[in-house]
Design an enzyme around this catalytic site. Structure first.
Site, PDB file in Angstrom:
ATOM      1  CG  HIS A 143      -1.224  -1.792   6.419  1.00 16.78           C
ATOM      2  ND1 HIS A 143      -0.877  -1.987   5.110  1.00 16.78           N
ATOM      3  CD2 HIS A 143      -1.926  -0.634   6.461  1.00 16.78           C
ATOM      4  CE1 HIS A 143      -1.347  -0.994   4.378  1.00 16.78           C
ATOM      5  NE2 HIS A 143      -1.988  -0.154   5.172  1.00 16.78           N
ATOM      6  CB  CYS A 173      -1.654   2.844   3.414  1.00 15.60           C
ATOM      7  SG  CYS A 173      -3.233   2.003   3.268  1.00 15.60           S
ATOM      8  CG  ASP A 180       0.213  -5.121   5.247  1.00 20.28           C
ATOM      9  OD1 ASP A 180      -0.979  -5.497   5.129  1.00 20.28           O
ATOM     10  OD2 ASP A 180       0.670  -4.121   4.677  1.00 20.28           O
TER      11      ASP A 180
END
Length: 296
Positions: free
Chosen positions: A265, A186, A234
């Protein structure tokens, strides 16, 4: 506590959590959206338990494992916050110079999941170092919401300099073979992309998991081979990939991109229901193979 499967949760709940975790909506709006699912039969306790992390589920390698030694190390960051600290894990069953890997957390500080990732790398024979960007504010607070707010309050340029300093610290470790890998998740995926772009000789190989690219004006510096790990569901991050790929192709950067089918994600994070065991294990095996090829 048993793990709630992602198939038990509607996709929009994962999407709302992603918006909340990345600042697009606040907590009140997030909970309000979840309440709309309660009205059609979902339990709020099940939804929140599934979406919010339970770090007891994430330990794959114990800090007491005899094959590793875990400790903390400080480093200087003169262009960042002055001083930084991270979780340093070394193999105990290997000697001589070893490859080193920087492990970069999400947008909430050095939580137990990321520390476990560092231990997994050490178990596999790498010296791993996971900096805590929240160290100048007292360190990861033990709560993701608080950690996210703390990290959001920090100066972005200083934060980036802290990770550059951490990379330089690890690369120069007395047992380093001089080849530095970086893996991040991330926000940490973004930092991997940034480290590859900010200096052409800082990292030897990078593995960003669902991370956005560095700004376009920095990308001309990228030379390190990259293993890009993306999740099919995502949309936010995936929308940045075509433009990034054009630059990698133009610059003739060696890269591979893997898109993991039906993955959200955060699919590698085994502390929430976003975790996708099959895809996570495949992505991790590819990560280890890539580092073994590029760093040893």
């Amino acid at each position: 506590m048993s793990k709630i499967l992602k198939n038990d949760i509607p996709q929009e709940a994962f999407d709302w959590y992603d918006e909340y975790a990345h600042g697009a909506i606040d907590r009140r709006t997030f909970i309000k959206k979840l309440t709309s699912l309660v009205a059609v039969g979902y339990s709020m306790s099940v939804l929140t338990s599934a979406l919010l992390p339970n770090y007891a589920l994430a330990e794959q390698v114990s800090f007491n494992d005899e094959d590793i030694k875990a400790s903390y190390a400080n480093f200087d960051s003169p262009m960042g916050h002055g001083k930084g600290q991270g979780y340093l894990v070394t193999p105990t069953n290997k000697s001589g110079k070893l490859p080193v890997v920087l492990v970069i957390h999400e947008n909430r500080g050095l939580n137990p999941y990321i520390k476990d990732v560092a231990r997994r790398l050490a178990k596999a024979g790498f010296i791993a170092f996971a900096p805590d960007v929240l160290f100048p504010l007292g360190g990861y607070p033990g709560n993701d919401d608080e950690g996210r707010a703390m990290q959001k309050s920090m100066d972005k340029d200083k934060v980036q300099h802290d990770f550059v300093a951490a990379a330089e610290f690890l690369k120069s470790h007395k047992s380093s073979n001089g080849k530095l890998g970086a893996v991040g998740f991330c926000f940490g995926g973004y930092i991997v992309n940034y480290l590859a772009a900010v200096s052409s000789d800082l990292i030897t190989a990078g593995v960003p998991f669902y991370g956005t690219p560095a700004v376009a004006e920095l990308r001309n510096n990228i030379k390190a081979p990259m293993l890009i790990q993306l999740a099919e569901l995502d949309t936010r991050v995936n929308n940045t990939w075509p433009d990034y790929e054009k630059d990698l192709v133009r610059l003739q950067v060696p890269y591979q991109m893997f898109m993991y089918k039906n993955a959200n994600h955060g699919f590698h994070n085994d502390s929430t229901s976003r975790y996708d065991k099959e895809n996570a294990e495949l992505a991790w095996s590819r990560t280890l193979s890539f580092f073994n090829e590029k760093l040893i």
